[in-house]
Design an enzyme around this catalytic site. Sequence first.
Site, PDB file in Angstrom:
ATOM      1  N   ASP A  58       0.748  -1.341   0.180  1.00 40.87           N
ATOM      2  CA  ASP A  58       0.091  -0.128  -0.187  1.00 40.87           C
ATOM      3  C   ASP A  58       0.861   1.127  -0.059  1.00 40.87           C
ATOM      4  O   ASP A  58       0.779   2.013  -0.715  1.00 40.87           O
ATOM      5  CB  ASP A  58      -0.697  -0.076   1.182  1.00 40.87           C
ATOM      6  CG  ASP A  58      -2.063  -0.957   0.927  1.00 40.87           C
ATOM      7  OD1 ASP A  58      -1.932  -1.952   0.076  1.00 40.87           O
ATOM      8  OD2 ASP A  58      -3.092  -1.095   1.959  1.00 40.87           O
ATOM      9  N   ARG A  87      -0.832   5.590  17.279  1.00 49.27           N
ATOM     10  CA  ARG A  87      -1.043   6.828  16.287  1.00 49.27           C
ATOM     11  C   ARG A  87      -0.744   8.336  16.824  1.00 49.27           C
ATOM     12  O   ARG A  87      -0.130   8.944  15.742  1.00 49.27           O
ATOM     13  CB  ARG A  87      -2.538   6.722  15.898  1.00 49.27           C
ATOM     14  CG  ARG A  87      -2.802   5.502  15.074  1.00 49.27           C
ATOM     15  CD  ARG A  87      -1.849   4.505  14.676  1.00 49.27           C
ATOM     16  NE  ARG A  87      -2.195   3.600  13.698  1.00 49.27           N
ATOM     17  CZ  ARG A  87      -1.703   2.514  13.152  1.00 49.27           C
ATOM     18  NH1 ARG A  87      -0.610   2.559  13.699  1.00 49.27           N
ATOM     19  NH2 ARG A  87      -2.201   1.545  12.351  1.00 49.27           N
ATOM     20  N   ASP A 138      -8.041   4.944  11.688  1.00 46.81           N
ATOM     21  CA  ASP A 138      -6.522   5.738  11.858  1.00 46.81           C
ATOM     22  C   ASP A 138      -6.654   6.783  10.801  1.00 46.81           C
ATOM     23  O   ASP A 138      -5.702   7.769  11.397  1.00 46.81           O
ATOM     24  CB  ASP A 138      -5.661   4.580  11.016  1.00 46.81           C
ATOM     25  CG  ASP A 138      -5.260   3.548  12.007  1.00 46.81           C
ATOM     26  OD1 ASP A 138      -5.557   3.732  13.407  1.00 46.81           O
ATOM     27  OD2 ASP A 138      -4.754   2.396  11.860  1.00 46.81           O
ATOM     28  N   SER A 167      -5.719  -8.497   7.591  1.00 44.20           N
ATOM     29  CA  SER A 167      -4.933  -7.021   7.888  1.00 44.20           C
ATOM     30  C   SER A 167      -4.266  -7.109   9.127  1.00 44.20           C
ATOM     31  O   SER A 167      -5.110  -7.214  10.096  1.00 44.20           O
ATOM     32  CB  SER A 167      -5.755  -6.086   7.402  1.00 44.20           C
ATOM     33  OG  SER A 167      -5.293  -4.822   7.754  1.00 44.20           O
TER      34      SER A 167
END
Length: 424
Positions: A35, A117, A146, A200
């Site tokens: 990605d 994050r 996210d 994932s």
Amino acid sequence: MPGVQQVAPFNQREQWEKRMSDVKKVVLAYSGGLDTSVILKWLQDVYQCEVVTFTADLGQDEELEPARQKALQFGIKPENIFIDDLREEFVRDFVFPMFRANAIYEGEYLLGTSIARPLIAKRQIEIAVQTGAEAIAHGATGKGNDQVRFELGAYALKPDIRIIAPWREWDLLSREKMLAYAEQHGIPVEMKRGTKSPYSMDANLLHISYEGGVLEDPWNEPEEPMWRWSVSPEKAPDQPLYLELSYRNGDIVAIDGEALTPAAVLLKLNQLGGAHGIGRLDLVENRYVGMKSRGCYETPGGTIMLKAHRAMESLTLDREVAHLKDDLMPRYASLVYNGYWWSPERRMLQTMIDASQAPVNGTVRVKLYKGNVIIAGRKSDDSLFDMNIATFEDDAGAYDQKDAGGFIKLNALRMRIAALKGRK
């Protein structure tokens, strides 16, 4: 109509191109995977800007050097490749403060992805300032949490930053399109075309998460080979393991008498907890963006930390302080989950929580056994537990039991009045 000036229609494409031309340099949160590799090339092609790559080592237990090599293949200057070891900062300044609050989202989730994050956003902004970049970019999709966490953090730390979220701009909205783009531009893909990664995953020192694949149906039980950090409770050792965790101001500073850094504490608890089948979670959660999501998590060290910290607080915190913390905890957890780590309200709560931890010192003994964390003992020089008062034996006058009668009557007064008035 005659005499009326015609206004040219708003040209969205022109405005977008103008915005793109304003970006000369962008800092990309870069893992080196498919990605973000596609995003790197897409930024170069579409925005025609200089790209700075930033890869954070949060303890995901992966070789990060390939990310550097891939970035070099895309023509990224060596001085524009940042691979930063943030493990100690992550646990010391983010995980430990969160565990002082006993934060847990929707009764189960220990916030392993959420808490990483704000640190990534912080470091990404620092690099943007250092390199003179006008923008940052990330690989979060438009369906997930996210994107919110990264961008709220970035705006809080640098209000004028430009944010590029390719998943909200491009048309590469399927894996097939991304693979085709990768093949067209010579982007290395580890998996053969036509195959699909079953999950994932996101990992750091606090946890590893799994989404997608068979997990998209909440009725499906997770497959045993999926789990990476822990054995199943059924296969855990038949003998329990005892640990002594030493606390100072609410943080674990030693295990079995051995002083350890915050990151080393969490790493060791992950290893020991995982070996005893601790920390697995299968959860359907409510995302901030509005949908429900099913995910599985392994958080062995965090599971031990939460149980032990509450045991330490049970001995050392005043009753009303402890209850107030419990009242505020769901709000604190939601702030972390929804991306408001850098908000004034989270900072305010943290100041209060940290102040409460001054007496949270001592030792907790835990027993790890087949998926369970069992408190086996706790002691502290700051303990508020008084055996002379709490005993069922003769307390030598330390507590007059007759006083309880008046106490109960006074607290029952409003209910007695309501009953006399015939109210239920």
